[in-house]
Write a protein that holds these residues in place. Structure first.
Motif, short mmCIF file in Angstrom:
data_model
loop_
_atom_site.label_atom_id
_atom_site.label_comp_id
_atom_site.label_asym_id
_atom_site.label_seq_id
_atom_site.Cartn_x
_atom_site.Cartn_y
_atom_site.Cartn_z
N GLU A 1 -38.62 -77.30 61.81
CA GLU A 1 -37.54 -76.47 62.35
C GLU A 1 -36.49 -76.08 61.31
N PRO A 2 -36.91 -75.51 60.19
CA PRO A 2 -35.94 -75.10 59.17
C PRO A 2 -35.20 -73.83 59.60
N ARG A 3 -34.02 -73.64 59.03
CA ARG A 3 -33.26 -72.39 59.26
C ARG A 3 -33.52 -71.42 58.12
N PHE A 4 -34.05 -71.96 57.03
CA PHE A 4 -34.27 -71.17 55.82
C PHE A 4 -35.61 -71.59 55.23
N ILE A 5 -36.47 -70.63 54.89
CA ILE A 5 -37.80 -70.98 54.38
C ILE A 5 -38.07 -70.26 53.06
N LEU A 6 -38.55 -71.02 52.09
CA LEU A 6 -38.98 -70.43 50.82
C LEU A 6 -40.51 -70.35 50.83
N LEU A 7 -41.03 -69.14 50.57
CA LEU A 7 -42.47 -68.92 50.60
C LEU A 7 -42.97 -68.53 49.22
N ASP A 8 -44.03 -69.22 48.79
CA ASP A 8 -44.61 -68.93 47.49
C ASP A 8 -45.84 -68.04 47.68
N GLU A 9 -45.70 -66.77 47.35
CA GLU A 9 -46.79 -65.78 47.43
C GLU A 9 -47.57 -65.83 48.75
N PRO A 10 -46.91 -65.45 49.84
CA PRO A 10 -47.60 -65.50 51.14
C PRO A 10 -48.83 -64.60 51.23
N SER A 11 -48.97 -63.61 50.34
CA SER A 11 -50.14 -62.72 50.45
C SER A 11 -51.28 -63.11 49.51
N ALA A 12 -51.07 -64.12 48.66
CA ALA A 12 -52.11 -64.46 47.67
C ALA A 12 -53.39 -64.95 48.35
N GLY A 13 -54.51 -64.35 48.00
CA GLY A 13 -55.81 -64.76 48.54
C GLY A 13 -56.03 -64.34 49.99
N VAL A 14 -55.25 -63.34 50.44
CA VAL A 14 -55.31 -62.93 51.85
C VAL A 14 -55.82 -61.49 51.94
N ASN A 15 -56.75 -61.21 52.87
CA ASN A 15 -57.22 -59.83 52.97
C ASN A 15 -56.17 -58.94 53.66
N PRO A 16 -56.22 -57.61 53.42
CA PRO A 16 -55.15 -56.71 53.88
C PRO A 16 -54.83 -56.77 55.37
N THR A 17 -55.84 -56.96 56.21
CA THR A 17 -55.57 -57.03 57.66
C THR A 17 -54.70 -58.24 57.97
N ARG A 18 -55.03 -59.34 57.33
CA ARG A 18 -54.26 -60.56 57.55
C ARG A 18 -52.86 -60.46 56.96
N ILE A 19 -52.70 -59.68 55.87
CA ILE A 19 -51.36 -59.51 55.28
C ILE A 19 -50.44 -58.90 56.33
N ALA A 20 -50.96 -57.91 57.07
CA ALA A 20 -50.15 -57.27 58.12
C ALA A 20 -49.78 -58.31 59.20
N GLU A 21 -50.72 -59.18 59.51
CA GLU A 21 -50.48 -60.20 60.53
C GLU A 21 -49.40 -61.19 60.08
N ILE A 22 -49.50 -61.61 58.81
CA ILE A 22 -48.50 -62.55 58.27
C ILE A 22 -47.13 -61.88 58.24
N THR A 23 -47.12 -60.60 57.82
CA THR A 23 -45.87 -59.84 57.78
C THR A 23 -45.22 -59.80 59.17
N GLU A 24 -46.02 -59.53 60.18
CA GLU A 24 -45.50 -59.46 61.56
C GLU A 24 -44.96 -60.81 62.01
N PHE A 25 -45.66 -61.87 61.65
CA PHE A 25 -45.23 -63.21 62.05
C PHE A 25 -43.87 -63.53 61.39
N ILE A 26 -43.75 -63.21 60.10
CA ILE A 26 -42.48 -63.47 59.41
C ILE A 26 -41.36 -62.64 60.05
N ARG A 27 -41.67 -61.38 60.37
CA ARG A 27 -40.66 -60.54 61.04
C ARG A 27 -40.18 -61.16 62.34
N SER A 28 -41.12 -61.70 63.12
CA SER A 28 -40.72 -62.28 64.40
C SER A 28 -39.85 -63.52 64.19
N LEU A 29 -40.12 -64.25 63.10
CA LEU A 29 -39.31 -65.44 62.80
C LEU A 29 -37.91 -65.04 62.34
#
Ligand SMILES: Nc1ncnc2c1ncn2[C@@H]1O[C@H](COP(=O)(O)OP(=O)(O)OP(=O)(O)O)[C@@H](O)[C@H]1O
Length: 251
Positions: free
Chosen positions: A167-195
């Motif tokens: 339950e952090p209020r602040f998150i540091l992410l190290d290269e969230p798109s590394a090794g991820v295919n483009p469809t999943r990048i959109a999914e991760i982006t959406e998840f981060i947006r919702s957070l």
């Protein structure tokens, strides 16, 4: 706010980071970009607490946390992503989240034995929390699968869920798109947006400029250990020094 003031990291006389100041503001996603060797990972590690700067300070909500270890930062509400390590890859998807309990770090075995019921109750809460998080990223159906079997993108989502267990209020992410295919990048982006919409702030090192453009409210560009530009994605990418740094011409 997470703030780095005049940070320098020196390795055998070589300055991996040279007098860098950054302000990662609440409610925002802050991107750290720059060519290879620019010092992004070093800055990330200093902010996350795994590297102590040679000089300079790190403040989190006005508290000096420069020499606070990551576990204490986590208790203060500052989380960070970890790549799925080999140890954790041996666990199932849901087990990966259940090991992320901060209390485990501070509790002796004696205390644990005397508080079995409380522990069992807490475990139920943790499992419920894990179920909620994994359902949000469509991984609950894979809860009992070995996490090593997940795709690159699913591993990133699991990694993020593991941070969220604390339950952090602040998150540091190290290269969230590394090794991820483009469809999943959109999914991760959406998840981060919702957070972000739920009030969590982010700082991220990221090479994928599409993801930086889509997510980051402000961007810091580094080159050769120094800050070369700061502003919106458009401002930073239009900066001549940034273009030169990426082309390797030298500032
Ligand atoms: N532990 C270390 N010992 C010696 N030099 C290091 C160490 N860590 C980083 N460096 C050096 O510091 C510089 C900055 O490295 P850093 O990993 O922070 O860059 P980066 O911007 O994250 O690069 P990349 O995008 O390639 O990951 C590099 O020249 C690197 O070789």
């Amino acid at each position: 706010m997470l703030e780095g003031r005049n940070l320098t990291v020196t390795y055998d006389g070589f300055k991996a980071l040279d007098g860098v100041s950054v302000q990662l503001k609440p409610g925002m996603v802050t991107g750290l970009i720059g060519p290879n060797g620019a010092g992004k990972s070093t800055l990330f590690s200093v902010l996350a607490g795994s590297v102590i700067p040679t000089t300079g300070q790190v403040y989190f909500n006005d508290e000096d946390i420069t020499s606070r270890p990551p576990v204490i930062r986590a208790r203060l509400g500052l989380g960070r992503s970890f790549q799925l390590s080999r140890d954790l890859a041996g666990l199932t998807v849901v087990e990966n989240l259940l090991v992320a309990q901060p209390e485990r770090q501070f509790e002796g075995i004696g205390a644990a034995l005397f508080r079995r019921n409380a522990i069992r109750h807490r475990q139920e809460i943790m499992i419920e929390k894990a179920r909620e998080l994994l359902s949000r990223v469509d991984l609950w159906r894979l809860a009992d699968q070995p996490s090593a079997a997940l795709s690159g993108g699913q591993k990133k989502l699991l990694d993020l869920c593991r941070v969220l267990m604390l339950e952090p209020r602040f998150i540091l992410l190290d290269e969230p798109s590394a090794g991820v295919n483009p469809t999943r990048i959109a999914e991760i982006t959406e998840f981060i947006r919702s957070l972000v919409a739920e009030g969590i702030s982010f700082g991220m090192v990221e090479h994928n400029m599409g993801m930086v453009a889509a997510l980051c409210d402000q961007v810091y560009a580094l080159a050769e250990g120094r800050l070369v530009a700061h502003g919106t994605f458009e401002e930073v990418t239009a900066n001549d020094d940034v273009a030169r740094a990426y082309l390797g011409v030298g500032a």
